[in-house]
Design an enzyme around this catalytic site. Structure first.
Site, short mmCIF file in Angstrom:
data_model
loop_
_atom_site.label_atom_id
_atom_site.label_comp_id
_atom_site.label_asym_id
_atom_site.label_seq_id
_atom_site.Cartn_x
_atom_site.Cartn_y
_atom_site.Cartn_z
N TYR A 51 -17.66 -88.11 -1.31
CA TYR A 51 -17.92 -89.54 -1.18
C TYR A 51 -19.37 -89.92 -0.89
O TYR A 51 -19.69 -91.11 -0.79
CB TYR A 51 -16.99 -90.16 -0.12
N ARG A 83 -24.05 -88.94 10.55
CA ARG A 83 -23.23 -87.74 10.64
C ARG A 83 -23.61 -86.82 9.48
O ARG A 83 -23.16 -87.01 8.36
CB ARG A 83 -21.75 -88.10 10.59
N HIS A 125 -16.78 -85.21 8.67
CA HIS A 125 -16.12 -85.98 9.74
C HIS A 125 -15.41 -85.03 10.69
O HIS A 125 -15.56 -85.10 11.90
CB HIS A 125 -15.13 -86.97 9.13
#
Length: 376
Positions: free
Chosen positions: A284, A271, A275
């Site tokens: 992150y 990805r 998200h």
């Protein structure tokens, strides 16, 4: 997060677009060799167009036109390959990121926009033939696997699979992610799928991150081993290789449709976007990781392969133009959507007139009329 080095991985195209099948890919090569130039070019157009749509939709959300948007940036090959492998009579159960899958099956992309704008609870009618047996998006993680398995059981009970007639037999493919693979619904679905030998393909898109949780935290073993634990034949495929994704999905669907029972595929992809638009992936994961996966881009990979086969620059220019046209069309139609009339919330509660709902509507009408008239 790095690409899988599992020796069982099925890959046909290397990251640089050269033909370099892994040992596990050999059995799938006849399916790929049977593809025409036109079909290969369709794969490319699918991916280019949906990426343009995805970027446009992300921009529309940033501009306040949508409540939320889940990008599919980077996952195009896994989705295009699997969707193009399905037959017209098959049933599709997406999660909430399978934008190109729905478009391939006939769903108008503006219906996804309507859903993410809050204008509809479903987006489209799965029973309408124009939508190609595509069931609605499911934002409850993993719930769609239960729906897919239930429908698959119905196909078994009704004798709609395993008859030996590939033009009539039906199959189901259900999409979910690495995060959803830890949900109980997914595992319960696999129990029933294995028990009743449903004509079903569990298609797991492992995009490496369950929001901010890396897949290494979720599982100490490759995720395709989970389905194998239920006795479901499972395979891991390079999800950024559209040819491998197509071939693995086609064989799995053909076997399921013919009565072979459920199959499972783990597509290793990434990805590259957030998200959803409410997420900030810079919190992150590192830019070095993102750059490493950018070099494995599915569109660039297929483009190199097609160029080596003699595809013209005009073809690529036309594909880009198609993508821009789709994005422009979606932007224009989104800006024309408007909102919902306030009567809609009352009309959508019961199928027939209800005295309590009518009373509540009259109260709201009176309240707003009083406000408009300046009453305190």
């Amino acid at each position: 997060m790095t690409p899988s080095d599992d020796p069982a991985l099925v890959r046909v195209l290397a990251a640089d677009g050269t033909l370099a099948p892994t040992p596990e890919a050999e059995r799938y090569l006849p399916l790929i060799e049977a593809l025409s130039d036109a079909e290969l070019e369709t794969f490319y157009r699918d991916m280019v167009s949906i990426r343009a749509f995805d970027v446009q939709a992300t921009n529309l959300q940033r501009q306040g036109q949508l409540a939320l948007w889940p990008p599919s940036f980077g996952q195009e090959a896994a989705q295009v390959g699997s969707a193009r492998a399905a037959r017209a009579q098959d049933h599709i159960f997406p999660s909430y990121r399978e934008h190109v899958v729905t478009r391939i099956r006939g769903v108008d992309p503006i219906d996804i926009i309507r859903l993410m704008r809050g204008l509809t609870h479903g987006g489209w009618d799965p029973s309408d033939p124009k939508n190609g047996n595509t069931h609605i998006y499911t934002l409850v993680l993993g719930a769609q696997t239960l729906h897919a398995t239930g429908l698959g059981m119905g196909l078994v009970f009704d004798g709609k699979c395993g008859t030996g007639d590939p033009e009539r037999d039906e199959a189901v493919i259900v999409y979910y992610g690495d995060g959803a693979s830890s949900q109980g619904d997914v595992h319960e679905s696999m129990v029933f799928a294995a028990s009743f030998q449903t004509p079903e393909v569990f298609f797991l898109q492992n995009n490496q991150w369950a929001i901010s949780v890396p897949v290494a935290t979720q599982s100490r073993t490759p995720l395709y081993h989970r389905a194998a634990g239920y006795g479901i034949p499972s395979v891991q495929v390079d999800g950024n290789d559209v040819l491998a994704s197509y071939a693995v999905s086609k064989l799995a669907l053909d076997e399921a449709r013919a009565g072979g029972g459920p199959r499972a595929i783990e597509a290793m992809t990434y990805r590259r976007g957030a998200h959803t638009t409410s997420d900030d992936p810079t919190k992150y994961r590192t830019s070095a990781e993102e750059e490493a996966w950018a070099h494995r881009d599915p569109i660039a990979r297929l483009r190199t392969f097609l160029e080596a086969r003699g595809a013209s620059q005009q073809f690529f220019d036309d594909a880009d133009a198609e993508g821009r046209a789709l994005a422009d069309d979606v932007r224009v139609r989104t800006n024309e959507l408007g909102g919902l009339p306030r009567t809609h919330m009352f009309e959508s509660v019961y199928s027939e007139a209800h005295a309590l709902i009518q009373e509540e509507q009259r109260w709201l009408d009176d309240y707003e009329a009083a406000m408009e008239g300046g009453a305190q």
